[in-house]
Design a protein around this motif. Structure first.
Motif, PDB file in Angstrom:
ATOM      1  N   TYR A 192       0.834  -1.209   0.000  1.00  0.00           N
ATOM      2  CA  TYR A 192       0.000   0.000   0.000  1.00  0.00           C
ATOM      3  C   TYR A 192       0.866   1.255   0.000  1.00  0.00           C
ATOM      4  O   TYR A 192       0.580   2.227  -0.718  1.00  0.00           O
ATOM      5  N   ILE A 193       1.919   1.244   0.811  1.00  0.00           N
ATOM      6  CA  ILE A 193       2.782   2.423   0.905  1.00  0.00           C
ATOM      7  C   ILE A 193       3.409   2.748  -0.444  1.00  0.00           C
ATOM      8  O   ILE A 193       3.513   3.917  -0.843  1.00  0.00           O
ATOM      9  N   SER A 194       3.813   1.717  -1.170  1.00  0.00           N
ATOM     10  CA  SER A 194       4.398   1.950  -2.496  1.00  0.00           C
ATOM     11  C   SER A 194       3.369   2.486  -3.485  1.00  0.00           C
ATOM     12  O   SER A 194       3.741   3.038  -4.531  1.00  0.00           O
ATOM     13  N   TYR A 197      -0.118   5.189  -0.207  1.00  0.00           N
ATOM     14  CA  TYR A 197      -0.820   5.233   1.071  1.00  0.00           C
ATOM     15  C   TYR A 197       0.149   5.607   2.194  1.00  0.00           C
ATOM     16  O   TYR A 197       1.359   5.397   2.092  1.00  0.00           O
ATOM     17  N   THR A 198      -0.403   6.126   3.301  1.00  0.00           N
ATOM     18  CA  THR A 198       0.368   6.463   4.491  1.00  0.00           C
ATOM     19  C   THR A 198      -0.253   5.769   5.693  1.00  0.00           C
ATOM     20  O   THR A 198      -1.484   5.790   5.852  1.00  0.00           O
ATOM     21  N   VAL A 199       0.576   5.151   6.527  1.00  0.00           N
ATOM     22  CA  VAL A 199       0.064   4.547   7.756  1.00  0.00           C
ATOM     23  C   VAL A 199      -0.353   5.663   8.707  1.00  0.00           C
ATOM     24  O   VAL A 199       0.461   6.527   9.053  1.00  0.00           O
ATOM     25  N   ILE A 200      -1.624   5.661   9.133  1.00  0.00           N
ATOM     26  CA  ILE A 200      -2.114   6.711  10.022  1.00  0.00           C
ATOM     27  C   ILE A 200      -2.305   6.216  11.454  1.00  0.00           C
ATOM     28  O   ILE A 200      -2.383   7.009  12.385  1.00  0.00           O
ATOM     29  N   LYS A 211      -5.036   7.221   1.793  1.00  0.00           N
ATOM     30  CA  LYS A 211      -4.476   7.728   0.545  1.00  0.00           C
ATOM     31  C   LYS A 211      -5.231   8.978   0.145  1.00  0.00           C
ATOM     32  O   LYS A 211      -6.468   8.978   0.073  1.00  0.00           O
ATOM     33  N   LEU A 212      -4.477  10.050  -0.080  1.00  0.00           N
ATOM     34  CA  LEU A 212      -5.058  11.329  -0.476  1.00  0.00           C
ATOM     35  C   LEU A 212      -4.727  11.614  -1.933  1.00  0.00           C
ATOM     36  O   LEU A 212      -3.675  11.198  -2.432  1.00  0.00           O
ATOM     37  N   PRO A 213      -5.608  12.319  -2.649  1.00  0.00           N
ATOM     38  CA  PRO A 213      -5.324  12.651  -4.045  1.00  0.00           C
ATOM     39  C   PRO A 213      -4.061  13.496  -4.163  1.00  0.00           C
ATOM     40  O   PRO A 213      -3.753  14.310  -3.288  1.00  0.00           O
ATOM     41  N   SER A 214      -3.356  13.309  -5.243  1.00  0.00           N
ATOM     42  CA  SER A 214      -2.141  14.105  -5.463  1.00  0.00           C
ATOM     43  C   SER A 214      -2.481  15.537  -5.855  1.00  0.00           C
ATOM     44  O   SER A 214      -1.711  16.463  -5.597  1.00  0.00           O
TER      45      SER A 214
END
Length: 235
Positions: A192-194, A197-200, A211-214
């Motif tokens: 997911y990170i790749s 995504y970010t671990v929250i 995961k937030l839009p770029s």
């Protein structure tokens, strides 16, 4: 104790609409008064909460003392248990209503907006948080004020992730994605990170990722710090 026997000194009636009790929590109404929060099932299968605490030289149960006012505010579907959402020792009582766009949805398709409420004196329940609560994945995401009535949630049928959208008036039409939340075993989180995504948050062997839009031009898109601050794991 009197003469070697336990003697009843005080008592309080419980709500007549409750047919069985399913859970209880001990915590505070506020910073001063400790109470027992008791979740019970009604005959129609809904949950409601009663509060028992000692004040004014006697036991109090505000839900039984003012049922017409309070019970409708704390009645919700089964599974939504009272708990301490934010670990401040104050127990919050959930209530539900259809998520924006789901007002006419059938039961199998319903997604709820969950409010977490705290009891105040004089038979008042005050909303503390409002947002999306995943019973199956055990997390709650509090909607920031600027999301009010503007954001809704749908489940991605392919990935199982919950996706947060800018609501455009029709839940079945294309909408602007502003965030998605995934739950993964720790040994699979790198995939997911790749993918951005970010671990929250984490609990045990599970990671919760967002995961937030770029493209950040949409004002409803949060920063990753805002996401972390509004995210709660429900034990």
């Amino acid at each position: 104790m009197e003469d070697g026997e336990i003697v009843k000194e005080d008592g309080i009636e419980m709500c007549q609409s409750t047919v069985s009790y399913v859970a209880s929590e001990t915590g505070y109404l506020n910073g001063d008064h400790k109470a027992i929060f008791i979740d019970g099932l009604t005959a129609d299968g809904n949950l409601q909460t009663e509060i028992v605490y000692y004040r004014y030289s006697g036991l109090q149960n505000p839900m039984q003392q003012s049922p017409d006012k309070l019970l409708p505010l704390c009645t919700r579907p089964a599974g939504y248990l009272s708990t301490d959402v934010d670990n401040d020792a104050i127990i919050e009582i959930p209530s539900t209503q259809p998520m924006t766009g789901y007002e006419n949805a059938v039961a199998d398709e319903m997604i709820y907006m969950t409010s977490w409420n705290v009891y105040e004196d004089f038979f008042n329940l005050k909303e503390k948080y409002r947002g999306y609560y995943s019973l199956s994945d055990g997390y709650f995401f509090a909607f920031p004020n600027r999301w009010k009535d503007l954001v809704t949630v749908k489940k991605d049928s392919e990935t199982g992730e919950m996706v947060f959208y800018k609501y455009d008036g029709d839940i079945n039409s294309p909408m602007t994605e502003i965030m998605r939340v995934a739950v993964s075993a720790k040994n699979k989180s790198d995939d997911y990170i790749s993918d951005g995504y970010t671990v929250i948050d984490s609990k045990g062997q599970l990671d919760y990722l967002a995961k937030l839009p770029s493209d950040k031009r949409e004002q409803l898109i949060l920063t990753i710090d805002e996401v972390k601050n509004n995210f709660y794991i429900i034990d």
